[in-house]
Design a protein around this motif. Structure first.
Motif, PDB file in Angstrom:
ATOM      1  N   TYR A   1     -38.552 -27.388 -53.186  1.00  0.00           N
ATOM      2  CA  TYR A   1     -39.931 -27.487 -52.465  1.00  0.00           C
ATOM      3  C   TYR A   1     -40.047 -25.971 -52.120  1.00  0.00           C
ATOM      4  O   TYR A   1     -39.109 -25.207 -51.600  1.00  0.00           O
ATOM      5  CB  TYR A   1     -39.816 -28.291 -51.161  1.00  0.00           C
ATOM      6  N   VAL A   2     -41.077 -25.431 -52.489  1.00  0.00           N
ATOM      7  CA  VAL A   2     -41.585 -23.890 -52.293  1.00  0.00           C
ATOM      8  C   VAL A   2     -42.541 -23.713 -51.386  1.00  0.00           C
ATOM      9  O   VAL A   2     -43.712 -24.274 -51.612  1.00  0.00           O
ATOM     10  CB  VAL A   2     -41.686 -23.244 -53.759  1.00  0.00           C
ATOM     11  N   HIS A   3     -42.572 -22.887 -50.413  1.00  0.00           N
ATOM     12  CA  HIS A   3     -43.828 -22.546 -49.513  1.00  0.00           C
ATOM     13  C   HIS A   3     -43.985 -21.031 -49.292  1.00  0.00           C
ATOM     14  O   HIS A   3     -43.085 -20.372 -48.937  1.00  0.00           O
ATOM     15  CB  HIS A   3     -43.529 -23.289 -48.308  1.00  0.00           C
ATOM     16  N   GLU A   4     -45.014 -20.460 -49.980  1.00  0.00           N
ATOM     17  CA  GLU A   4     -45.397 -19.155 -49.607  1.00  0.00           C
ATOM     18  C   GLU A   4     -46.471 -19.036 -48.652  1.00  0.00           C
ATOM     19  O   GLU A   4     -47.414 -19.330 -48.619  1.00  0.00           O
ATOM     20  CB  GLU A   4     -46.023 -18.761 -50.910  1.00  0.00           C
ATOM     21  N   VAL A   5     -46.012 -18.438 -47.592  1.00  0.00           N
ATOM     22  CA  VAL A   5     -46.480 -18.199 -46.374  1.00  0.00           C
ATOM     23  C   VAL A   5     -46.817 -16.621 -46.123  1.00  0.00           C
ATOM     24  O   VAL A   5     -46.391 -15.760 -46.197  1.00  0.00           O
ATOM     25  CB  VAL A   5     -45.631 -18.522 -45.093  1.00  0.00           C
ATOM     26  N   THR A   6     -48.295 -16.466 -45.986  1.00  0.00           N
ATOM     27  CA  THR A   6     -48.859 -15.224 -46.036  1.00  0.00           C
ATOM     28  C   THR A   6     -49.702 -15.060 -44.690  1.00  0.00           C
ATOM     29  O   THR A   6     -50.736 -15.850 -44.349  1.00  0.00           O
ATOM     30  CB  THR A   6     -49.848 -14.819 -47.221  1.00  0.00           C
ATOM     31  N   LEU A   7     -49.219 -14.041 -43.775  1.00  0.00           N
ATOM     32  CA  LEU A   7     -49.968 -13.763 -42.644  1.00  0.00           C
ATOM     33  C   LEU A   7     -51.313 -13.268 -42.792  1.00  0.00           C
ATOM     34  O   LEU A   7     -51.670 -12.391 -43.881  1.00  0.00           O
ATOM     35  CB  LEU A   7     -49.153 -12.949 -41.742  1.00  0.00           C
ATOM     36  N   VAL A   8     -52.555 -13.365 -41.876  1.00  0.00           N
ATOM     37  CA  VAL A   8     -53.761 -13.058 -42.197  1.00  0.00           C
ATOM     38  C   VAL A   8     -53.575 -11.100 -41.773  1.00  0.00           C
ATOM     39  O   VAL A   8     -52.400 -10.707 -41.257  1.00  0.00           O
ATOM     40  CB  VAL A   8     -54.675 -13.240 -40.842  1.00  0.00           C
ATOM     41  N   GLU A   9     -54.426 -10.691 -42.261  1.00  0.00           N
ATOM     42  CA  GLU A   9     -54.155  -9.186 -42.413  1.00  0.00           C
ATOM     43  C   GLU A   9     -54.280  -8.279 -40.948  1.00  0.00           C
ATOM     44  O   GLU A   9     -53.584  -7.487 -40.829  1.00  0.00           O
ATOM     45  CB  GLU A   9     -55.559  -8.482 -43.261  1.00  0.00           C
ATOM     46  N   GLU A  10     -55.015  -8.901 -40.062  1.00  0.00           N
ATOM     47  CA  GLU A  10     -54.942  -8.521 -38.843  1.00  0.00           C
ATOM     48  C   GLU A  10     -53.987  -9.135 -37.766  1.00  0.00           C
ATOM     49  O   GLU A  10     -54.213 -10.489 -37.823  1.00  0.00           O
ATOM     50  CB  GLU A  10     -56.365  -8.289 -38.197  1.00  0.00           C
ATOM     51  N   ALA A  11     -53.543  -8.558 -36.794  1.00  0.00           N
ATOM     52  CA  ALA A  11     -52.617  -9.319 -35.948  1.00  0.00           C
ATOM     53  C   ALA A  11     -53.649 -10.077 -34.952  1.00  0.00           C
ATOM     54  O   ALA A  11     -54.528  -9.774 -34.725  1.00  0.00           O
ATOM     55  CB  ALA A  11     -51.823  -8.348 -35.184  1.00  0.00           C
TER      56      ALA A  11
END
Length: 230
Positions: free
Chosen positions: A98-108
């Motif tokens: 099981y693979v999960h690629e988590v990307t945060l939004v550009e702005e905090a």
């Protein structure tokens, strides 16, 4: 001459048995979180992906309140030797990754930080973690994340610890400079159970914000039927 009255052992036992005995109260044992060894994510060990109703991967937006904080792309793959990944046609004991690629939004998330600053004084910063909210059915506790991505996102490739707590898997950021906005970290784990379909079985917590994430998740293991005694 005065006669001495002697009590036999049986008589003594009868006397002691007449007294009420206090039964010990069993104390339930609480399972402690178990630290797991982490392995680097390696695409070369993966074969074909399972193709579900939404295709070979599931994409979801993670929101806290009315604000998007991250995106997640998830998929499940067979071992590298399989050119097709059809769970119903695979031998028993096949491991699914099981693979999960988590990307945060550009702005905090500046708004939430301002709200938190107005409240009681914080003793420590809120945790940053990714976890399953349900027991990871069929997990063999082979887990990890992308070391190179952790180095870019957190400033330290060893910044994440992994634990199993009552069957739930938790990736927790324990070192580094904080998860940089706009960066991605890939988390992975293995199970002997194929996915039953997408489920709201994951959670991301960052900067004090929690968001439920939807991704492929295995069904509970089937228990062998008990044969009635003759």
């Amino acid at each position: 001459m005065r006669k001495l009255l002697l009590l036999t052992p049986l008589a003594l036992a009868a006397c002691s048995d007449s007294e009420p005995r206090e039964e010990p109260t069993p104390t339930p044992t609480v399972a402690q979180p178990r630290a797991l060894a982490s392995a680097d994510f390696d695409l070369r060990t993966l074969g074909a992906r399972i193709v579900g109703p939404q295709g070979p991967q599931v994409e979801t937006v993670l929101s806290a309140g009315n604000r998007e904080i991250a995106k997640m792309v998830s998929y499940v793959a067979c071992p590298e030797e399989f050119d097709e990944c059809n769970p119903g046609e695979l031998p028993e004991g096949t491991l699914f990754t099981y693979v999960h690629e988590v990307t945060l939004v550009e702005e905090a998330a500046d708004d939430s930080s301002a709200e938190m600053a107005e409240g009681p004084e914080m003793v420590e910063s809120p945790p940053t973690l990714f976890r399953t909210t349900e027991r990871a059915h069929g997990s063999n506790f082979a887990v990890g994340y992308s070391n190179s991505q952790a180095l870019e996102a957190l400033g330290n490739e060893d910044a994440i610890s992994i634990t199993a707590d009552d069957g739930r898997l938790i990736w927790r950021v324990v070192e580094g400079d904080g998860w940089a906005p706009g960066t991605t970290i890939t988390f992975w784990w293995q199970s002997t159970q194929p996915p039953a379909g997408p489920a709201d079985a994951y959670l991301l917590e960052v900067d004090g914000n929690q968001a439920i994430a939807r991704g492929p998740f295995p069904a509970e293991e089937k228990r062998a039927e008990q044969t009635p005694a003759n």
